[in-house]
Scaffold this motif. Structure first.
Motif, PDB file in Angstrom:
ATOM      1  N   VAL A  30       0.741  -1.145  -0.096  1.00  0.00           N
ATOM      2  CA  VAL A  30      -0.092  -0.013   0.015  1.00  0.00           C
ATOM      3  C   VAL A  30       0.864   1.288   0.113  1.00  0.00           C
ATOM      4  O   VAL A  30       0.640   2.242  -0.859  1.00  0.00           O
ATOM      5  CB  VAL A  30      -0.887  -0.030   1.317  1.00  0.00           C
ATOM      6  CG1 VAL A  30      -1.577   1.354   1.279  1.00  0.00           C
ATOM      7  CG2 VAL A  30      -2.066  -1.084   0.957  1.00  0.00           C
ATOM      8  N   ALA A  31       2.007   1.194   0.865  1.00  0.00           N
ATOM      9  CA  ALA A  31       2.765   2.334   0.915  1.00  0.00           C
ATOM     10  C   ALA A  31       3.351   2.537  -0.167  1.00  0.00           C
ATOM     11  O   ALA A  31       3.769   3.569  -0.815  1.00  0.00           O
ATOM     12  CB  ALA A  31       3.771   2.177   2.159  1.00  0.00           C
ATOM     13  N   GLU A  32       4.121   1.415  -0.876  1.00  0.00           N
ATOM     14  CA  GLU A  32       4.858   1.711  -2.232  1.00  0.00           C
ATOM     15  C   GLU A  32       3.869   1.812  -3.363  1.00  0.00           C
ATOM     16  O   GLU A  32       4.518   2.732  -4.370  1.00  0.00           O
ATOM     17  CB  GLU A  32       5.288  -0.014  -2.496  1.00  0.00           C
ATOM     18  CG  GLU A  32       6.428  -0.298  -1.464  1.00  0.00           C
ATOM     19  CD  GLU A  32       6.893  -1.688  -1.814  1.00  0.00           C
ATOM     20  OE1 GLU A  32       6.170  -2.350  -2.781  1.00  0.00           O
ATOM     21  OE2 GLU A  32       7.636  -2.396  -0.805  1.00  0.00           O
ATOM     22  N   TYR A  33       2.588   1.380  -3.289  1.00  0.00           N
ATOM     23  CA  TYR A  33       1.783   1.996  -4.543  1.00  0.00           C
ATOM     24  C   TYR A  33       1.597   3.264  -4.468  1.00  0.00           C
ATOM     25  O   TYR A  33       1.606   3.917  -5.414  1.00  0.00           O
ATOM     26  CB  TYR A  33       0.512   1.222  -4.289  1.00  0.00           C
ATOM     27  CG  TYR A  33      -0.675   1.214  -5.546  1.00  0.00           C
ATOM     28  CD1 TYR A  33      -0.408   0.988  -6.826  1.00  0.00           C
ATOM     29  CD2 TYR A  33      -1.770   2.426  -5.329  1.00  0.00           C
ATOM     30  CE1 TYR A  33      -1.325   1.036  -7.835  1.00  0.00           C
ATOM     31  CE2 TYR A  33      -2.659   2.581  -6.403  1.00  0.00           C
ATOM     32  CZ  TYR A  33      -2.393   1.823  -7.375  1.00  0.00           C
ATOM     33  OH  TYR A  33      -3.008   2.244  -8.585  1.00  0.00           O
ATOM     34  N   LYS A  34       1.111   3.910  -2.962  1.00  0.00           N
ATOM     35  CA  LYS A  34       1.090   5.378  -3.055  1.00  0.00           C
ATOM     36  C   LYS A  34       2.227   5.996  -3.552  1.00  0.00           C
ATOM     37  O   LYS A  34       2.063   6.960  -4.173  1.00  0.00           O
ATOM     38  CB  LYS A  34       0.767   5.919  -1.668  1.00  0.00           C
ATOM     39  CG  LYS A  34      -0.546   5.317  -0.969  1.00  0.00           C
ATOM     40  CD  LYS A  34      -0.772   5.859   0.413  1.00  0.00           C
ATOM     41  CE  LYS A  34      -2.239   5.340   0.759  1.00  0.00           C
ATOM     42  NZ  LYS A  34      -2.517   5.983   2.149  1.00  0.00           N
ATOM     43  N   ALA A  35       3.395   5.835  -3.234  1.00  0.00           N
ATOM     44  CA  ALA A  35       4.775   6.423  -3.657  1.00  0.00           C
ATOM     45  C   ALA A  35       4.841   6.340  -5.293  1.00  0.00           C
ATOM     46  O   ALA A  35       5.341   7.158  -5.943  1.00  0.00           O
ATOM     47  CB  ALA A  35       6.014   5.653  -2.883  1.00  0.00           C
ATOM     48  N   ALA A  36       4.369   5.111  -5.848  1.00  0.00           N
ATOM     49  CA  ALA A  36       4.561   4.774  -7.291  1.00  0.00           C
ATOM     50  C   ALA A  36       3.715   5.564  -8.065  1.00  0.00           C
ATOM     51  O   ALA A  36       3.856   6.135  -9.039  1.00  0.00           O
ATOM     52  CB  ALA A  36       4.440   3.327  -7.475  1.00  0.00           C
ATOM     53  N   VAL A  37       2.480   6.025  -7.365  1.00  0.00           N
ATOM     54  CA  VAL A  37       1.439   6.717  -7.960  1.00  0.00           C
ATOM     55  C   VAL A  37       1.915   8.194  -7.952  1.00  0.00           C
ATOM     56  O   VAL A  37       1.821   8.839  -8.949  1.00  0.00           O
ATOM     57  CB  VAL A  37       0.163   6.721  -7.583  1.00  0.00           C
ATOM     58  CG1 VAL A  37      -0.768   7.478  -7.912  1.00  0.00           C
ATOM     59  CG2 VAL A  37      -0.396   4.934  -7.763  1.00  0.00           C
ATOM     60  N   ALA A  38       2.647   8.588  -6.818  1.00  0.00           N
ATOM     61  CA  ALA A  38       3.069   9.983  -6.690  1.00  0.00           C
ATOM     62  C   ALA A  38       4.256  10.324  -7.889  1.00  0.00           C
ATOM     63  O   ALA A  38       4.521  11.350  -8.266  1.00  0.00           O
ATOM     64  CB  ALA A  38       3.662  10.258  -5.461  1.00  0.00           C
ATOM     65  N   ALA A  39       4.752   9.279  -8.257  1.00  0.00           N
ATOM     66  CA  ALA A  39       5.957   9.453  -9.208  1.00  0.00           C
ATOM     67  C   ALA A  39       5.810   9.143 -10.629  1.00  0.00           C
ATOM     68  O   ALA A  39       6.507   9.067 -11.202  1.00  0.00           O
ATOM     69  CB  ALA A  39       6.843   8.229  -8.529  1.00  0.00           C
ATOM     70  N   LEU A  40       4.465   8.944 -11.012  1.00  0.00           N
ATOM     71  CA  LEU A  40       4.148   8.712 -12.395  1.00  0.00           C
ATOM     72  C   LEU A  40       4.710   9.894 -13.268  1.00  0.00           C
ATOM     73  O   LEU A  40       4.543  10.820 -13.005  1.00  0.00           O
ATOM     74  CB  LEU A  40       2.443   8.640 -12.395  1.00  0.00           C
ATOM     75  CG  LEU A  40       1.997   7.212 -11.904  1.00  0.00           C
ATOM     76  CD1 LEU A  40       0.424   7.225 -11.873  1.00  0.00           C
ATOM     77  CD2 LEU A  40       2.293   5.736 -12.648  1.00  0.00           C
ATOM     78  N   ASP A  41       5.154   9.299 -14.294  1.00  0.00           N
ATOM     79  CA  ASP A  41       5.850  10.408 -15.134  1.00  0.00           C
ATOM     80  C   ASP A  41       5.334   9.758 -16.332  1.00  0.00           C
ATOM     81  O   ASP A  41       5.816   8.958 -16.973  1.00  0.00           O
ATOM     82  CB  ASP A  41       7.252  10.080 -14.819  1.00  0.00           C
ATOM     83  CG  ASP A  41       8.128  11.150 -15.864  1.00  0.00           C
ATOM     84  OD1 ASP A  41       7.347  12.214 -16.267  1.00  0.00           O
ATOM     85  OD2 ASP A  41       9.288  11.222 -15.575  1.00  0.00           O
ATOM     86  N   ALA A  42       4.717  10.974 -17.171  1.00  0.00           N
ATOM     87  CA  ALA A  42       4.426  10.798 -18.706  1.00  0.00           C
ATOM     88  C   ALA A  42       5.617  10.681 -19.579  1.00  0.00           C
ATOM     89  O   ALA A  42       5.510  10.194 -20.682  1.00  0.00           O
ATOM     90  CB  ALA A  42       3.413  11.871 -19.294  1.00  0.00           C
ATOM     91  N   GLU A  43       6.565  11.400 -19.122  1.00  0.00           N
ATOM     92  CA  GLU A  43       7.984  11.215 -19.968  1.00  0.00           C
ATOM     93  C   GLU A  43       8.615   9.885 -19.847  1.00  0.00           C
ATOM     94  O   GLU A  43       9.509   9.482 -20.790  1.00  0.00           O
ATOM     95  CB  GLU A  43       8.981  12.113 -19.732  1.00  0.00           C
ATOM     96  CG  GLU A  43       8.384  13.663 -19.756  1.00  0.00           C
ATOM     97  CD  GLU A  43       8.043  14.067 -21.343  1.00  0.00           C
ATOM     98  OE1 GLU A  43       9.059  13.767 -22.139  1.00  0.00           O
ATOM     99  OE2 GLU A  43       7.370  14.832 -21.427  1.00  0.00           O
ATOM    100  N   ASN A  44       8.261   9.121 -18.837  1.00  0.00           N
ATOM    101  CA  ASN A  44       8.984   7.843 -18.592  1.00  0.00           C
ATOM    102  C   ASN A  44       7.637   6.867 -18.391  1.00  0.00           C
ATOM    103  O   ASN A  44       7.468   6.184 -17.375  1.00  0.00           O
ATOM    104  CB  ASN A  44       9.735   8.164 -17.549  1.00  0.00           C
ATOM    105  CG  ASN A  44      10.655   6.636 -17.515  1.00  0.00           C
ATOM    106  OD1 ASN A  44      10.751   5.764 -18.371  1.00  0.00           O
ATOM    107  ND2 ASN A  44      11.160   6.171 -16.472  1.00  0.00           N
ATOM    108  N   ALA A  45       6.385   6.988 -19.088  1.00  0.00           N
ATOM    109  CA  ALA A  45       5.503   6.129 -18.983  1.00  0.00           C
ATOM    110  C   ALA A  45       5.467   4.610 -18.783  1.00  0.00           C
ATOM    111  O   ALA A  45       4.952   4.082 -17.896  1.00  0.00           O
ATOM    112  CB  ALA A  45       4.229   6.642 -19.997  1.00  0.00           C
ATOM    113  N   THR A  46       6.030   4.058 -19.627  1.00  0.00           N
ATOM    114  CA  THR A  46       6.186   2.621 -19.778  1.00  0.00           C
ATOM    115  C   THR A  46       6.755   2.101 -18.108  1.00  0.00           C
ATOM    116  O   THR A  46       6.410   1.205 -17.494  1.00  0.00           O
ATOM    117  CB  THR A  46       7.044   2.033 -20.734  1.00  0.00           C
ATOM    118  OG1 THR A  46       6.533   2.536 -22.084  1.00  0.00           O
ATOM    119  CG2 THR A  46       7.154   0.761 -20.664  1.00  0.00           C
ATOM    120  N   ALA A  47       7.959   2.727 -17.729  1.00  0.00           N
ATOM    121  CA  ALA A  47       8.551   2.394 -16.607  1.00  0.00           C
ATOM    122  C   ALA A  47       7.957   2.646 -15.241  1.00  0.00           C
ATOM    123  O   ALA A  47       7.556   1.702 -14.460  1.00  0.00           O
ATOM    124  CB  ALA A  47      10.156   3.015 -16.537  1.00  0.00           C
TER     125      ALA A  47
END
Length: 586
Positions: A30-47
């Motif tokens: 849950v904590a990791e998912y929140k962090a991953a969502v906060a770091a979503l980047d359209a310039e690096n969308a696939t990763a």
């Protein structure tokens, strides 16, 4: 073997230290998912997409393992409270991620080159349909904050009202012949071979609802108010449109099916009037005789060993891989067979694709009906086998297709039994099948009419019990026509069907008609095509988690949006009605 199921492939016991370890892993996810969502980047969308999906897969597998273990334990021991704390914590953890799930969905929906983004990664490519669904649903999302609030408030809103319904119907006392009994027990007497018992049980059941009907009316009104509110907030034209979207089903398919069902209702009325006359009724069948047994059922008793052999032999004639799976289910302790104190009634199958197995609960009595129930639940397990190699988030199929393989299995077993029987036993088998068909057509149609009207009226008013009774009676009269005695219907069917009391699942009725008729249509194709049908059948079941219902049917060359397919399926039931009338008119 041949007794209780084994859950050791999930956890050794409720004290297994791996349970606490897995709970900790979910908290971390849950904590990791929140962090991953906060770091979503359209310039690096696939990763960034891949990272969020990897975390979601891990959490999903852990959640299903834990929830599966404790729910299966509780289904065989109602007093088992070991998992209550864990389940509460799991629900809270999932609700705490609601805001991030909306942010993730909006990010996916905002990508103009989504297909190109996911094509760069093998895992993301397998989720192509999943991402397409997200993109289509984004327009129906609430704001990030609203989604979080709605998820949390639903726990004490619609979910709590549903719990109240369950509490009231489970605890109400029914006065019957000077003693107290339960609602489920009194309803079970509808299948008694004693006409007096059926009538008196019906009268006792109807009388008991006066104790709980007003409270249940508040539950129903509150849940449907929430459903209307959610549909509005999500910008759907109606709750029905919201359900169809969740079902991956076009409105044209529903309308084609309902059109065909309405056309064939007179045939079901003919069956009911004929049964009424056989039982000595002149004005149609009274409600309490809907499930009256006809003919004379086989007195043969099946042991579990007999059922094992019988099912393996019969399914081997259809599909050897199905027979092999059935054999494994019996030998490897997938099945909890016998009734005992604290065990729930009925039967169900829980697919566990992450261990490539299923678990099946029945209350085996030794009757042929118990064997058919096993066949039905093993159909769900076979469906699970066909989808177990999908990615973890690609293993969920929708309500309309959920009963396909199970009903297909039933048809194999029951139709073969009918073909090998004669006289009173044949009549009993045909009529038992017609009872089931009448439920998925006439009764389901009445439930659809009732819920549709309740949802419509709830937009402007509160409906007390008498009004709900009136709506139900009108729906039954329209669906059953002159097949039933209008002086003896069931005004409280809304008080005993849990399907109306799920805030997140409206119109839990038409999928039963869909499943029954879809399976019949597929079975007709099997009879026509023989072994050549099997690869299409397996491919079709495999596709149920990654395609629309129309796309799934297309694999077998079926167009669900036209009434012709549904008419052909309904005609097979009409033929059985004609055969029943012929056999009982000699």
């Amino acid at each position: 073997m041949y007794n209780e199921w084994s859950l050791e492939k999930l956890y050794k016991s409720a004290d297994d230290p791996q349970i606490e370890a897995d709970m900790k892993k979910i908290e971390e996810c849950v904590a990791e998912y929140k962090a991953a969502v906060a770091a979503l980047d359209a310039e690096n969308a696939t990763a960034t997409l891949r990272k969020a999906m990897d975390i979601s897969e891990t959490a999903n597998l852990l959640l299903r393992k834990l929830a599966g273990f404790f729910s299966l334990r509780r289904s065989t021991n109602a007093s088992d409270t070991a998992g209550a704390t864990y389940m509460t914590k799991l629900h809270a953890l999932m609700a705490s991620n609601a805001k991030e799930r909306v942010i993730f969905d909006k990010f996916v929906g905002s990508l103009p080159d989504l297909d190109a983004v996911i094509a760069k990664d093998e895992v993301l490519s397998e989720y192509k349909f999943h991402f397409e669904e997200i993109k289509q649903s984004v327009s129906h999302n609430m704001s990030d904050e609203a989604e979080e609030v709605f998820a949390k408030m639903s726990i004490s809103g619609g979910s709590a009202w549903g719990d109240l319904f369950s509490y009231l119907t489970a605890g109400v006392e029914v006065d019957y012949k000077g003693e107290k009994t339960t609602l489920s027990a009194i309803r079970g007497l509808a299948e008694s071979d004693d006409a007096t018992v059926r009538r008196e049980a019906y009268e006792a059941e109807i009388a008991c609802y006066s104790k709980i009907r007003d409270s249940i009316a508040f539950s129903l009104n509150s849940i449907k108010a929430q459903v209307n509110t959610e549909a509005e907030l999500r910008r759907y034209d109606s709750p029905l449109d919201m359900t169809l979207a969740d079902s991956r089903m076009d409105r044209a398919t529903l309308e084609a099916m309902l059109e065909a069902m309405r056309e064939y209702l007179p045939k079901f009325h003919e069956y009911l009037r004929h049964k009424a006359k056989l039982l000595g009724h002149e004005n149609g069948l009274p409600w309490y005789d809907l499930f009256a047994p006809m003919g004379r059922s086989s007195t043969a008793e099946f042991t579990v060993e007999d059922a094992h052999k019988y099912l393996v032999e019969h399914f081997n004639n259809f599909a050897p891989d199905l027979a092999e799976m059935v054999d494994r289910a019996f030998k490897e302790e997938w099945i909890d067979f016998f009734p005992r104190s604290g065990k729930v009634g009925g039967a169900f199958c829980s697919n566990l694709p992450f261990i490539k197995e299923s678990r099946i609960l029945t209350n085996f009595s030794g009757s042929f009906g118990s064997v058919v129930t096993l066949a039905h639940e093993l159909g769900h397990a076979y469906h699970g086998q066909q989808i177990q190699d999908h990615r973890p988030l690609n293993t969920g199929y929708t309500m309309p297709v959920a009963e396909t393989a199970s009903t297909f299995n039933e048809l194999i077993i029951v139709n073969d039994a009918i073909a090998q029987s004669e006289g009173e036993e044949k009549i009993a088998l045909i009529e038992s099948q017609l009872q089931d068909c009448t439920q998925i057509i006439a009764d389901i149609y009445s439930r659809f009419l009732f819920e549709d009207e309740v949802i419509r009226r709830r937009k402007d008013k509160f409906m007390f019990a008498p009004e709900l009774e009136e709506i139900m009676l009108n729906a039954q009269k329209e669906a059953y026509g002159d097949g039933l005695d209008h002086n003896c219907l069931h005004p409280y069917m809304w008080c005993c069907k849990s399907h109306y009391y799920r805030a997140g699942l409206s119109y839990y009725n038409f999928p039963y008609a869909f499943g029954g008729l879809f399976a019949r249509g597929l079975y007709a194709k099997y009879l026509e095509e023989g072994e050549a049908f099997l690869p299409k059948y397996r491919k079709l079941l495999n596709a149920t988690t990654v395609d629309t219902v129309e796309g799934v049917a297309g694999i077998a060359g079926i167009d669900l949006t036209k009434p012709e397919f549904w008419r052909a399926s309904l005609q097979t039931i009409a033929d059985s009605i004609d055969e029943f009338i012929k056999e009982t008119s000699k």
